[in-house]
Every structure is written in structure tokens, then in C-alpha cells.
Design a protein around this motif. Structure first.
Motif, PDB file in Angstrom:
ATOM      1  N   UNK A  82       6.706 -11.686  -5.420  1.00  0.00           N
ATOM      2  CA  UNK A  82       8.113 -11.391  -5.690  1.00  0.00           C
ATOM      3  C   UNK A  82       8.264 -10.753  -7.071  1.00  0.00           C
ATOM      4  N   UNK A  83       7.561 -11.300  -8.067  1.00  0.00           N
ATOM      5  CA  UNK A  83       7.625 -10.746  -9.419  1.00  0.00           C
ATOM      6  C   UNK A  83       7.102  -9.313  -9.429  1.00  0.00           C
ATOM      7  N   UNK A  84       5.994  -9.080  -8.752  1.00  0.00           N
ATOM      8  CA  UNK A  84       5.423  -7.725  -8.699  1.00  0.00           C
ATOM      9  C   UNK A  84       6.417  -6.732  -8.110  1.00  0.00           C
ATOM     10  N   UNK A  85       7.034  -7.106  -7.004  1.00  0.00           N
ATOM     11  CA  UNK A  85       7.960  -6.188  -6.332  1.00  0.00           C
ATOM     12  C   UNK A  85       9.209  -5.940  -7.168  1.00  0.00           C
ATOM     13  N   UNK A  86       9.728  -6.986  -7.802  1.00  0.00           N
ATOM     14  CA  UNK A  86      10.919  -6.803  -8.627  1.00  0.00           C
ATOM     15  C   UNK A  86      10.641  -5.876  -9.804  1.00  0.00           C
TER      16      UNK A  86
ATOM     17  N   UNK B  78      12.045  -8.731   1.400  1.00  0.00           N
ATOM     18  CA  UNK B  78      12.701  -9.195   2.615  1.00  0.00           C
ATOM     19  C   UNK B  78      11.828 -10.162   3.402  1.00  0.00           C
ATOM     20  N   UNK B  79      10.533  -9.894   3.472  1.00  0.00           N
ATOM     21  CA  UNK B  79       9.616 -10.809   4.149  1.00  0.00           C
ATOM     22  C   UNK B  79       9.515 -12.130   3.403  1.00  0.00           C
ATOM     23  N   UNK B  80       9.469 -12.050   2.070  1.00  0.00           N
ATOM     24  CA  UNK B  80       9.369 -13.271   1.274  1.00  0.00           C
ATOM     25  C   UNK B  80      10.615 -14.130   1.420  1.00  0.00           C
ATOM     26  N   UNK B  81      11.730 -13.508   1.688  1.00  0.00           N
ATOM     27  CA  UNK B  81      12.986 -14.244   1.849  1.00  0.00           C
ATOM     28  C   UNK B  81      13.138 -14.838   3.246  1.00  0.00           C
TER      29      UNK B  81
ATOM     30  N   UNK C 292       0.822  -1.211   0.000  1.00  0.00           N
ATOM     31  CA  UNK C 292       0.000   0.000   0.000  1.00  0.00           C
ATOM     32  C   UNK C 292       0.855   1.259   0.000  1.00  0.00           C
ATOM     33  N   UNK C 293       2.010   1.198   0.666  1.00  0.00           N
ATOM     34  CA  UNK C 293       2.880   2.377   0.724  1.00  0.00           C
ATOM     35  C   UNK C 293       4.080   2.234  -0.210  1.00  0.00           C
ATOM     36  N   UNK C 294       4.083   1.197  -1.036  1.00  0.00           N
ATOM     37  CA  UNK C 294       5.161   1.040  -2.010  1.00  0.00           C
ATOM     38  C   UNK C 294       6.472   0.578  -1.422  1.00  0.00           C
ATOM     39  N   UNK C 295       6.444  -0.133  -0.289  1.00  0.00           N
ATOM     40  CA  UNK C 295       7.670  -0.635   0.334  1.00  0.00           C
ATOM     41  C   UNK C 295       8.011  -1.995  -0.264  1.00  0.00           C
ATOM     42  N   UNK C 296       8.360  -2.001  -1.549  1.00  0.00           N
ATOM     43  CA  UNK C 296       8.557  -3.263  -2.275  1.00  0.00           C
ATOM     44  C   UNK C 296       9.783  -4.022  -1.791  1.00  0.00           C
ATOM     45  N   UNK C 297      10.839  -3.317  -1.468  1.00  0.00           N
ATOM     46  CA  UNK C 297      12.034  -3.986  -0.976  1.00  0.00           C
ATOM     47  C   UNK C 297      11.780  -4.713   0.329  1.00  0.00           C
ATOM     48  N   UNK C 298      10.972  -4.111   1.196  1.00  0.00           N
ATOM     49  CA  UNK C 298      10.654  -4.749   2.473  1.00  0.00           C
ATOM     50  C   UNK C 298       9.780  -5.976   2.272  1.00  0.00           C
ATOM     51  N   UNK C 299       8.924  -5.945   1.261  1.00  0.00           N
ATOM     52  CA  UNK C 299       8.110  -7.135   0.967  1.00  0.00           C
ATOM     53  C   UNK C 299       9.013  -8.288   0.542  1.00  0.00           C
TER      54      UNK C 299
END
Length: 671
Positions: free
Chosen positions: A418-422, A401-404, A392-399
Motif C-alpha cells: 500500500x505504501x509503495x503504491x501510494x 483496490x485489491x488490498x482494500x 509490472x505495468x504500473x497499475x498502482x490504483x488497481x493494486x
């Protein structure tokens, strides 16, 4: 043989899919089951008998009480629990049966949770007497929405049972499938024919029209019922709740305010009334008073005898209060309220997104932000809600990190996220490799979803690369690929060469969300008539105001702006302080039927008036009256701002809003 202690009695007609679930839910507490079949054409009776129930066949005579009384005559148990076949008994602890053996009470009330949607948050809760002592002079009354009555003492000796009933029959798809609306309206008309101007039946007609989606008719009948219902009627508070909700949905905010204000004094512990009242105040721009009403709702006890929404006295009004404080720029108060909401309902997604937005507005470092969100996401944290709050706030890198992390529980959602964030981070090659490796390795347990297909295609095109044709993508993507890459379409895609706007709109929107602006322009150009206006609106909604302005101005000169486009351009001029020009565009937009343009035009006119008053006061500082008039105009502007006519940028779009066109990374192509 000893007399049974507890018997379950229910009506059923064509309920073979649900009746076994209902009967099974009572197995641990009941020792007698009576099913009154009113004309089933399916296996309802057979299923009930296989469970061990006694089935009584009764002809349907358009009267629920007649059918229930026919079943009641066959009950041998000392106590009767009456259910419907689309209800389940929950929390049925057999140890509580000892209370029934020794109590002197005549009846017990049970909480009923009416499910309105897939989530347990989407439910209405109320309390009714469903468990009563079987004795002479007790019977059901009422053609529809029947109730238990006592010839002698009534139900003054009553207590609350710890069991719950979950009702599935109010879900919209169930109402539509069973045609309950038509049946109930017919029975209510018969009831009103026998008892004209009966307030309860008049009220129920309004409720039924509301279930049918006919809010205009619902408001008419509920208003009539409100004028007929005596103050001492136990359902009266709920009647005003329903009337307020219908008027709120119809946009009659002033009617809600005037009607509910005196009722709040009569029912000062009914949270639903306070929330509906607050919603109406908020819609009129009365934010401070609305905030007070939300906090009053949060101080009310849980729903009891009156119908109440889940969380209506806790996380829902607290979240609304947090959003109001956020709109007012009161970040500390907003955070306090939303944390209280999440304490009452850990992991609740809307509140978690609001907390993420508040923390981002406070410039909390993303690492600390994730920890703060995780602490409010339940135990263990609800990772889906946590991820959505970060997106929602565009914190894609943090997402990522959670997936990892080792404790991720997202399963099949991991790869698409993961694909969306990358892609959002501009790491297109890596995103494509994940999709292609997954498919080529034979991992088809998680098929490509619609959004993942879009993300993959956008990532390939962003690198100026054609799609991998070994992936079984929809044929229209091959047509788009051929047009973008300038290569001829393969024979199997010739029939899909016409690329319509319904296909392009989500792709354009997704490209803008991923900051692939030039690629979004290329996609918009694929349609024969162009999609410049849609692209301009999408840019604006996503926060790219400066980029949207150029396109809207060009469209204005070509006279290609619609009502919303005129409004958006007017909003830009308003924010720049060009209030006269903004007012002109707002008035044009309002003339074309865009509702938000009317308060916007008023706000622009008031801003011009305020500026003239300031200039006049500067020229004639000794003349009185200017300051007072300026303050009055300022109060009027505050009210208009509170209505919410202006576009609000939330989450990631708030970040885009503050970026200039020069700061935009124009990385639609890379070597």
C-alpha cells in the motif's frame, strides 16, 4: 512369520537431518527398512534405528554398488525400493501394493523430481527403475551412478508405478555443502581408469563439471561423450539436452542449432530439445523459426524416460511463444499463447506479467484488465502473482483496490504494498501516515523492510519534510536527511556522514521508479564525485528517454561516458534516424567491450545502406537491382532486430517511454 512384501533400502552417511523424513515417507507402504551406513560421524544410525530400520555398517570403498549390494544381501522382502536419504516417496498409496502381490513384472519405474530451487517449477523430472523384485541374479553395477542389472532377462518386463520420488540433493546449496562435485569427480576418474572412454562415465563427468559451474569443461566432456555414445543408448537424448544447454549458456548458439537439428528428427517427442533449439534460434534473430519450435515443444508429451524440466511441454514454451509474438507486434497471437500457458499453469507469475503487458498494450481498461488477470491467476486467484503483474505495468490504483477488498490474503505484505503504491501515485502524505501510525501505535509485528523504508523516506523528502526521528531508521538515512534538508546531523549520525554510492543507487532508482526525478537528482548530487551517469542510465532504463538524453549529451561533451553510456546515446540517435552518428558511438562502445554494441553498429550501417539504396532507386527508377538489394538489407535488419540488441521497455517503463519531458509531472515538492 510371513515374508515382508516391500523393503526399503538406502545408503546414508551423516544424514541425521534428512533420513527420518525419507523413512517416514515410506511408512504407509513398506514393512522392512535396511539402512547401509558407510561411516557416519553423526546420529544417522541412531535416528534410523529409532524409526525401526535395521542398520548395516559397511566400510566405504569408493564404490556405490558395493555398498548397495551389501545392503541388498540383508533384504528379506519380496520387493525392494531403493532410495537415498535426501529423497522422499510421494503419492504412496498402500492400495497399490495389491499390484505387487499379483504382478509378473520384474521391476517398476518411478518418476523422480529433482528439486533445483525453492519453487516446484524449478525441477527436473525423469523416470528410472527404482522398484524391483528381489531374486537371484539381481544386483547393482557401477562405481557411481549405479544401476540395477539382471543376469538373465534384463528389465524388459517393466511397468510404471504411480508413486513419485522427490530428490532434494541437487539444490545448489546442498551440492556445495556436501562437496558432491569433488567426490563425484574422484569416483568418475576411478571408473574411467577401469573403463577408459566409457561413454556414460564420460557423460557424467560433463554433468558434474556443469554442477560445479565450469561450463567450459562441461562442454568439452559432453562433446566427447556425444562422439562416444551409441545411438541406442537410453541416456543419449538427455546427453544432447545437457550439451545443448551448456552451449546455450556459453553463447554458442550456432553450435546448438547445428547439433540439435538432426537430433530433433531422432527424438521428435522430446520437448526439452525443441525448447533449447528454439532458444538458440531466437538468440540468432530467427524469430519465426523459433516460434515454430516453441509450439512444437508444446505439442510434445510430458517428460518420460528422458530428463525433462517441469512445464517444458506446456507453460514454458507457450510463454516463450507469447513473448516472441509480442516482440513481433502480434498481440492477438501473443494473448492466445499466454492464455494457454496460464491454463496449463494458473497463476504462473512470468506468464501473468506478460498477459498484463499484452492487455495494457491493447489499451484494455484497468478494471477489465484486473478481471482478465484474476481469471487466469488460479482458483482462488493467487493474489501475490496478481499484484506483481499489476505492479509490472504500473497499475498502482488497481493494486490498492485489491488490498482494500475483503478477500485479500496478503497479510504482512499489505502495508508495504500500500505504501509503495501510494508513493507511486503521488499520495506521499497518506503513505507516511500509514507507516508512522503503524509504528507509533506499537504495531511492530511487521517490521519495516528495506523497500518500505526507502518509500517512506522518499515520500517525506518529496514533501520537503525531515524524517520522523522516532522511527528507528538506519543511521545513514539520518545523514542523507540532514544533507537534503540542510539541517545539521545529530551527534549519533556524525560517523555515518560519508554517504557512499552503494547506499544512493537503490534510492535513486526507487525515486525514478516513483517519478520523483528532481529528488533523484538531489540524491545523486550527494556523492562527492556525483552520480550523473548512473542517474542518466536509470532514467533511460525506466523509459524516461528524453530526460536521459540531456544528461548523456552533457556527459559526452565532458568525456565522462563509459561503454554502456555511449551505447545508450547511440541507441537514441539510431531511433531518431541519425544512423551514421549512431554507428560511430556504437563502434566506440564496442571498442570498450560492450557486447550489444557490435550488432547495433551493424544495424546502423545497414540502415544507412538501406537509405542510400532508396535514394539511388528514386534517382534511377529504371535501373534494376536496387529493390532486390534493398530487400536483402531489410532481411538482414530483421535478423539483427531479432537478436535483441536494442533496449526493450516492458510494463510500466513502456508507459514512460511514450511520455515526453513536458508531460512529466515535476512534483518533487508540494506545499
Amino acid at each position: 512369520m510371513s515374508k515382508p512384501l516391500l523393503g526399503v533400502m538406502m545408503l546414508a552417511k551423516d544424514e541425521e537431518k534428512t533420513i527420518l523424513r525419507s523413512l517416514e515417507s515410506t511408512r504407509s507402504v513398506a514393512d522392512e527398512w535396511i539402512v547401509v551406513d558407510t561411516g557416519s560421524r553423526d546420529r544417522t544410525a541412531e535416528v534410523a534405528r529409532s524409526f525401526g530400520a535395521r542398520v548395516i555398517h559397511v566400510p566405504w570403498e569408493d564404490d556405490f554398488s558395493k555398498a548397495r549390494n551389501a545392503g541388498l544381501a540383508h533384504v528379506q522382502a519380496e520387493w525392494v525400493l531403493w532410495l537415498d536419504a535426501d529423497e522422499e516417496l510421494r503419492d504412496a498409496d498402500s492400495s497399490w501394493l495389491e499390484v505387487l502381490r499379483h504382478t509378473e513384472a520384474k521391476s517398476f519405474w518411478l518418476d523422480i523430481e529433482n528439486l533445483l530451487g525453492p519453487s516446484m517449477d524449478d525441477r527436473l523430472i525423469h523416470r528410472v527403475p527404482r522398484l524391483f523384485r528381489r531374486e537371484p541374479g539381481v544386483y547393482f553395477q557401477g562405481r557411481i551412478h549405479e544401476q540395477i542389472v539382471w543376469d538373465q532377462e534384463g528389465i524388459s518386463e517393466t511397468q510404471i508405478a504411480p508413486w513419485r520420488i522427490v530428490h532434494h540433493g541437487y539444490r545448489p546449496e546442498v551440492i556445495a555443502r556436501r562437496d558432491k562435485v569433488r567426490r563425484n569427480l574422484r569416483l568418475l576418474r576411478l571408473a574411467l581408469r577401469d573403463l577408459p572412454r566409457h561413454p556414460f562415465y564420460t557423460y557424467q563427468v560433463g554433468v558434474t563439471w556443469c554442477q560445479a559451474g565450469r561450463l567450459d569443461r562441461a562442454a568439452l566432456w559432453l562433446s566427447r561423450a556425444a562422439s562416444l555414445t551409441p545411438l541406442q543408448a537410453p541416456y543419449r537424448p538427455t546427453l544432447f539436452r545437457d550439451l545443448g544447454m551448456v552451449w546455450l549458456a556459453l553463447g554458442k548458439f550456432r553450435d546448438v542449432e547445428l547439433t540439435l537439428r538432426p537430433e530433433l528428427e531422432r527424438y521428435p517427442k522430446y520437448a526439452d530439445l525443441f525448447v533449447i533449439f528454439a532458444d538458440a534460434l531466437r538468440a540468432q534473430g530467427l524469430r519465426e523459426e523459433a516460434l515454430k519450435a516453441y509450439l512444437q515443444a508444446a505439442a510434445c508429451p510430458p517428460p518420460g524416460a528422458h530428463v525433462g524440466s517441469a512445464g517444458i511441454n506446456s507453460f514454458r514454451p507457450l510463454h516463450a511463444a507469447a513473448q516472441l509474438c509480442l516482440d513481433l507486434g502480434q498481440l492477438q497471437e501473443a494473448e492466445q499463447s499466454v492464455r494457454q500457458a496460464l491454463a496449463a499453469r494458473p497463476g504462473w507469475e512470468p506468464a501473468l506479467e506478460t498477459l498484463a503487458e499484452i492487455l495494457a498494450a491493447r489499451d484494455v481498461p484497468e478494471g477489465d484488465l484486473v478481471k482478465a488477470l484474476a481469471s487466469c491467476a488460479g482458483t482462488p486467484p493467487d493474489q501475490r502473482s496478481l499484484v506483481r503483474a499489476l505492479l509490472h505495468i504500473g497499475a498502482y490504483g488497481e493494486v490498492i483496490g485489491l488490498l482494500d477488498s475483503e478477500d485479500t490474503s496478503l497479510g504482512s505484505e499489505n502495508r508495504p504494498l500500500r505504501v509503495q503504491c501510494l508513493v507511486a501515485l503521488g499520495q506521499w502524505r497518506e503513505a507516511c501516515q500509514i507507516v508512522e501510525l503503524s509504528i507509533h501505535s506499537g504495531d511492530r509485528q511487521v517490521p519495516l523492510g528495506e523497500e518500505e523504508i526507502m518509500d517512506y523516506a522518499l515520500a517525506r523528502w518529496a514533501q520537503d519534510q525531515s524524517l520522523d526521528r522516532r522511527l528507528e531508521l538506519p543511521p545513514v538515512y539520518q545523514s542523507i536527511d540532514a544533507r537534503l534538508m540542510g539541517s545539521p546531523a545529530s551527534p549519533d549520525t556524525q560517523s555515518h556522514a560519508a554517504i557512499g554510492p552503494d547506499i544512493l543507487r537503490p534510492l535513486i532508482q526507487r525515486a525514478v521508479q516513483h517519478r520523483l526525478i528532481p529528488l533523484a537528482e538531489d540524491l545523486a548530487a550527494l556523492h562527492s564525485n556525483g552520480m550523473d551517469l548512473f542517474l542518466a542510465k536509470t532514467l533511460y532504463r525506466e523509459g524516461w528517454v528524453y530526460l536521459a538524453a540531456d544528461r548523456l549529451l552533457r556527459l559526452l561533451t565532458r568525456r565522462e561516458l563509459d561503454a554502456e553510456g555511449l551505447f545508450l546515446l547511440g541507441e537514441m540517435l539510431y531511433d531518431k534516424g541519425h544512423w551514421d552518428q549512431a554507428a560511430e558511438l556504437f563502434e566506440q562502445s564496442a571498442g570498450l567491450g560492450f557486447s550489444r554494441a557490435r550488432p547495433a553498429a551493424a544495424a546502423a550501417a545497414l540502415q544507412s545502406a538501406k537509405r542510400m539504396l532508396e535514394e539511388a532507386e528514386a534517382l534511377r527508377p529504371k535501373r534494376g537491382g536496387f529493390a532486390e538489394e534493398r530487400r536483402a538489407v531489410g532481411r538482414a535488419l530483421e535478423l539483427l532486430d531479432g537478436i535483441g540488441w536494442h533496449t526493450h521497455w516492458r510494463g510500466r517503463t513502456r508507459r514512460n517511454r511514450h511520455e515526453s519531458a513536458a508531460d512529466l509531472p515535476l512534483h518533487d515538492r508540494q506545499e
